[in-house]
Motif scaffolding. Structure first.
Motif, PDB file in Angstrom:
ATOM      1  N   PRO A  46       0.815  -1.226   0.000  1.00 39.74           N
ATOM      2  CA  PRO A  46       0.000   0.000   0.000  1.00 39.74           C
ATOM      3  C   PRO A  46       0.851   1.280   0.000  1.00 39.74           C
ATOM      4  O   PRO A  46       0.504   2.255  -0.659  1.00 39.74           O
ATOM      5  CB  PRO A  46      -0.826  -0.118   1.279  1.00 39.74           C
ATOM      6  CG  PRO A  46      -0.911  -1.594   1.536  1.00 39.74           C
ATOM      7  CD  PRO A  46       0.436  -2.126   1.107  1.00 39.74           C
ATOM      8  N   ALA A  47       1.966   1.263   0.715  1.00 39.97           N
ATOM      9  CA  ALA A  47       2.849   2.440   0.718  1.00 39.97           C
ATOM     10  C   ALA A  47       3.462   2.632  -0.668  1.00 39.97           C
ATOM     11  O   ALA A  47       3.539   3.755  -1.180  1.00 39.97           O
ATOM     12  CB  ALA A  47       3.936   2.286   1.774  1.00 39.97           C
ATOM     13  N   HIS A  48       3.889   1.543  -1.275  1.00 47.67           N
ATOM     14  CA  HIS A  48       4.446   1.573  -2.630  1.00 47.67           C
ATOM     15  C   HIS A  48       3.424   2.138  -3.612  1.00 47.67           C
ATOM     16  O   HIS A  48       3.734   3.024  -4.417  1.00 47.67           O
ATOM     17  CB  HIS A  48       4.865   0.144  -3.017  1.00 47.67           C
ATOM     18  CG  HIS A  48       5.080  -0.088  -4.466  1.00 47.67           C
ATOM     19  ND1 HIS A  48       6.201   0.360  -5.129  1.00 47.67           N
ATOM     20  CD2 HIS A  48       4.326  -0.737  -5.379  1.00 47.67           C
ATOM     21  CE1 HIS A  48       6.115   0.002  -6.404  1.00 47.67           C
ATOM     22  NE2 HIS A  48       5.000  -0.669  -6.579  1.00 47.67           N
ATOM     23  N   ALA A  49       2.197   1.673  -3.529  1.00 50.13           N
ATOM     24  CA  ALA A  49       1.145   2.125  -4.443  1.00 50.13           C
ATOM     25  C   ALA A  49       0.853   3.613  -4.249  1.00 50.13           C
ATOM     26  O   ALA A  49       0.720   4.355  -5.230  1.00 50.13           O
ATOM     27  CB  ALA A  49      -0.128   1.304  -4.228  1.00 50.13           C
ATOM     28  N   HIS A  50       0.760   4.064  -3.018  1.00 51.85           N
ATOM     29  CA  HIS A  50       0.471   5.472  -2.765  1.00 51.85           C
ATOM     30  C   HIS A  50       1.642   6.369  -3.157  1.00 51.85           C
ATOM     31  O   HIS A  50       1.439   7.482  -3.652  1.00 51.85           O
ATOM     32  CB  HIS A  50       0.082   5.693  -1.302  1.00 51.85           C
ATOM     33  CG  HIS A  50      -1.333   5.314  -1.023  1.00 51.85           C
ATOM     34  ND1 HIS A  50      -1.721   3.996  -0.864  1.00 51.85           N
ATOM     35  CD2 HIS A  50      -2.454   6.062  -0.903  1.00 51.85           C
ATOM     36  CE1 HIS A  50      -3.021   3.959  -0.652  1.00 51.85           C
ATOM     37  NE2 HIS A  50      -3.494   5.201  -0.671  1.00 51.85           N
ATOM     38  N   LEU A  51       2.854   5.895  -2.946  1.00 52.59           N
ATOM     39  CA  LEU A  51       4.015   6.686  -3.348  1.00 52.59           C
ATOM     40  C   LEU A  51       4.025   6.877  -4.860  1.00 52.59           C
ATOM     41  O   LEU A  51       4.291   7.973  -5.359  1.00 52.59           O
ATOM     42  CB  LEU A  51       5.308   6.012  -2.880  1.00 52.59           C
ATOM     43  CG  LEU A  51       6.607   6.774  -3.116  1.00 52.59           C
ATOM     44  CD1 LEU A  51       6.567   8.178  -2.513  1.00 52.59           C
ATOM     45  CD2 LEU A  51       7.776   5.988  -2.536  1.00 52.59           C
ATOM     46  N   ASN A  52       3.694   5.822  -5.592  1.00 54.81           N
ATOM     47  CA  ASN A  52       3.672   5.939  -7.049  1.00 54.81           C
ATOM     48  C   ASN A  52       2.460   6.728  -7.547  1.00 54.81           C
ATOM     49  O   ASN A  52       2.587   7.553  -8.456  1.00 54.81           O
ATOM     50  CB  ASN A  52       3.708   4.556  -7.704  1.00 54.81           C
ATOM     51  CG  ASN A  52       5.072   3.915  -7.585  1.00 54.81           C
ATOM     52  OD1 ASN A  52       6.085   4.592  -7.603  1.00 54.81           O
ATOM     53  ND2 ASN A  52       5.095   2.615  -7.450  1.00 54.81           N
ATOM     54  N   LEU A  53       1.296   6.493  -6.973  1.00 52.89           N
ATOM     55  CA  LEU A  53       0.097   7.164  -7.456  1.00 52.89           C
ATOM     56  C   LEU A  53       0.036   8.627  -7.010  1.00 52.89           C
ATOM     57  O   LEU A  53      -0.079   9.534  -7.833  1.00 52.89           O
ATOM     58  CB  LEU A  53      -1.169   6.432  -7.003  1.00 52.89           C
ATOM     59  CG  LEU A  53      -2.481   7.052  -7.480  1.00 52.89           C
ATOM     60  CD1 LEU A  53      -2.555   7.098  -9.002  1.00 52.89           C
ATOM     61  CD2 LEU A  53      -3.657   6.291  -6.920  1.00 52.89           C
ATOM     62  N   VAL A  54       0.113   8.859  -5.719  1.00 55.52           N
ATOM     63  CA  VAL A  54       0.017  10.227  -5.219  1.00 55.52           C
ATOM     64  C   VAL A  54       1.340  10.966  -5.423  1.00 55.52           C
ATOM     65  O   VAL A  54       1.360  12.124  -5.858  1.00 55.52           O
ATOM     66  CB  VAL A  54      -0.406  10.257  -3.733  1.00 55.52           C
ATOM     67  CG1 VAL A  54      -0.472  11.681  -3.205  1.00 55.52           C
ATOM     68  CG2 VAL A  54      -1.753   9.563  -3.544  1.00 55.52           C
ATOM     69  N   GLY A  55       2.429  10.274  -5.138  1.00 60.63           N
ATOM     70  CA  GLY A  55       3.738  10.916  -5.233  1.00 60.63           C
ATOM     71  C   GLY A  55       4.199  11.178  -6.650  1.00 60.63           C
ATOM     72  O   GLY A  55       4.871  12.174  -6.911  1.00 60.63           O
ATOM     73  N   TRP A  56       3.836  10.316  -7.591  1.00 60.62           N
ATOM     74  CA  TRP A  56       4.278  10.502  -8.970  1.00 60.62           C
ATOM     75  C   TRP A  56       3.149  11.014  -9.859  1.00 60.62           C
ATOM     76  O   TRP A  56       3.224  12.121 -10.381  1.00 60.62           O
ATOM     77  CB  TRP A  56       4.860   9.218  -9.529  1.00 60.62           C
ATOM     78  CG  TRP A  56       5.047   9.213 -11.017  1.00 60.62           C
ATOM     79  CD1 TRP A  56       4.546   8.325 -11.902  1.00 60.62           C
ATOM     80  CD2 TRP A  56       5.807  10.148 -11.812  1.00 60.62           C
ATOM     81  NE1 TRP A  56       4.926   8.646 -13.190  1.00 60.62           N
ATOM     82  CE2 TRP A  56       5.705   9.766 -13.167  1.00 60.62           C
ATOM     83  CE3 TRP A  56       6.548  11.300 -11.507  1.00 60.62           C
ATOM     84  CZ2 TRP A  56       6.308  10.458 -14.200  1.00 60.62           C
ATOM     85  CZ3 TRP A  56       7.155  12.000 -12.549  1.00 60.62           C
ATOM     86  CH2 TRP A  56       7.037  11.579 -13.871  1.00 60.62           C
ATOM     87  N   VAL A  57       2.113  10.229 -10.012  1.00 67.31           N
ATOM     88  CA  VAL A  57       1.071  10.575 -10.987  1.00 67.31           C
ATOM     89  C   VAL A  57       0.419  11.909 -10.633  1.00 67.31           C
ATOM     90  O   VAL A  57       0.314  12.806 -11.476  1.00 67.31           O
ATOM     91  CB  VAL A  57       0.016   9.450 -11.094  1.00 67.31           C
ATOM     92  CG1 VAL A  57      -1.109   9.853 -12.025  1.00 67.31           C
ATOM     93  CG2 VAL A  57       0.673   8.146 -11.558  1.00 67.31           C
ATOM     94  N   THR A  58      -0.022  12.059  -9.398  1.00 68.65           N
ATOM     95  CA  THR A  58      -0.711  13.280  -9.015  1.00 68.65           C
ATOM     96  C   THR A  58       0.219  14.487  -9.093  1.00 68.65           C
ATOM     97  O   THR A  58      -0.147  15.532  -9.648  1.00 68.65           O
ATOM     98  CB  THR A  58      -1.311  13.138  -7.604  1.00 68.65           C
ATOM     99  OG1 THR A  58      -2.154  11.982  -7.591  1.00 68.65           O
ATOM    100  CG2 THR A  58      -2.135  14.349  -7.218  1.00 68.65           C
ATOM    101  N   MET A  59       1.421  14.352  -8.562  1.00 71.20           N
ATOM    102  CA  MET A  59       2.367  15.470  -8.598  1.00 71.20           C
ATOM    103  C   MET A  59       2.711  15.846 -10.037  1.00 71.20           C
ATOM    104  O   MET A  59       2.769  17.038 -10.376  1.00 71.20           O
ATOM    105  CB  MET A  59       3.636  15.125  -7.817  1.00 71.20           C
ATOM    106  CG  MET A  59       3.423  14.884  -6.330  1.00 71.20           C
ATOM    107  SD  MET A  59       3.116  16.362  -5.358  1.00 71.20           S
ATOM    108  CE  MET A  59       4.784  16.929  -5.097  1.00 71.20           C
ATOM    109  N   ALA A  60       2.926  14.861 -10.891  1.00 73.61           N
ATOM    110  CA  ALA A  60       3.252  15.150 -12.291  1.00 73.61           C
ATOM    111  C   ALA A  60       2.078  15.836 -12.989  1.00 73.61           C
ATOM    112  O   ALA A  60       2.275  16.793 -13.759  1.00 73.61           O
ATOM    113  CB  ALA A  60       3.647  13.873 -13.024  1.00 73.61           C
ATOM    114  N   LEU A  61       0.865  15.376 -12.731  1.00 72.76           N
ATOM    115  CA  LEU A  61      -0.304  16.018 -13.338  1.00 72.76           C
ATOM    116  C   LEU A  61      -0.444  17.467 -12.864  1.00 72.76           C
ATOM    117  O   LEU A  61      -0.785  18.358 -13.654  1.00 72.76           O
ATOM    118  CB  LEU A  61      -1.571  15.221 -13.057  1.00 72.76           C
ATOM    119  CG  LEU A  61      -1.679  13.907 -13.824  1.00 72.76           C
ATOM    120  CD1 LEU A  61      -2.866  13.093 -13.322  1.00 72.76           C
ATOM    121  CD2 LEU A  61      -1.776  14.148 -15.322  1.00 72.76           C
TER     122      LEU A  61
END
Length: 131
Positions: A46-61
């Motif tokens: 779950p930490a891995h998923a949130h780091l990639n989704l919120v940390g990468w996808v959301t920040m990049a968007l």
């Protein structure tokens, strides 16, 4: 909303901050994913998923939006948005790790609220800077 693009390769300011920070977060997420795969221990998925989704996808968007809408990027609120979004990821992901290890859930709650606040700022910004 007026969409204006800047010259090729000219991302800067808050746009660059979001994309660069997201790039660091996804690199950490990839390393965590590799570590889980090597160890066959997926407790922290779950930490891995949130780091990639919120940390990468959301920040990049967020960064792409601010690059495409410079009027939104050139505000104090955009800088506040970056600070809150980054703080949200930095609190939420370690908080998820602590919760997954059944140690404490306070940090994940704080991080989640900061992340929600970040998204509310973004929603406000999008509506504020529409055409």
């Amino acid at each position: 909303m007026t969409v204006q693009t800047r010259g090729r390769g000219s991302m800067r300011g808050v746009s660059l901050w979001f994309v660069a920070t997201g790039s660091v977060f996804v690199t950490l997420g990839m390393l965590g994913g590799i570590a889980m795969a090597v160890s066959s221990d997926h407790t922290l998925a779950p930490a891995h998923a949130h780091l990639n989704l919120v940390g990468w996808v959301t920040m990049a968007l967020f960064g792409i939006y601010y690059h495409l809408v410079p009027a939104a990027a050139d505000t104090r609120l955009a800088r506040v948005h970056y600070t809150i979004a980054t703080a949200g990821v930095l609190a939420m992901v370690p908080g998820i790790i602590l919760a997954a290890l059944e140690r404490d859930e306070l940090l994940v709650a704080v991080g989640s609220l900061l992340t929600l606040g970040s998204m509310l700022i973004f929603v406000f910004t999008v509506f504020r800077h529409r055409a």
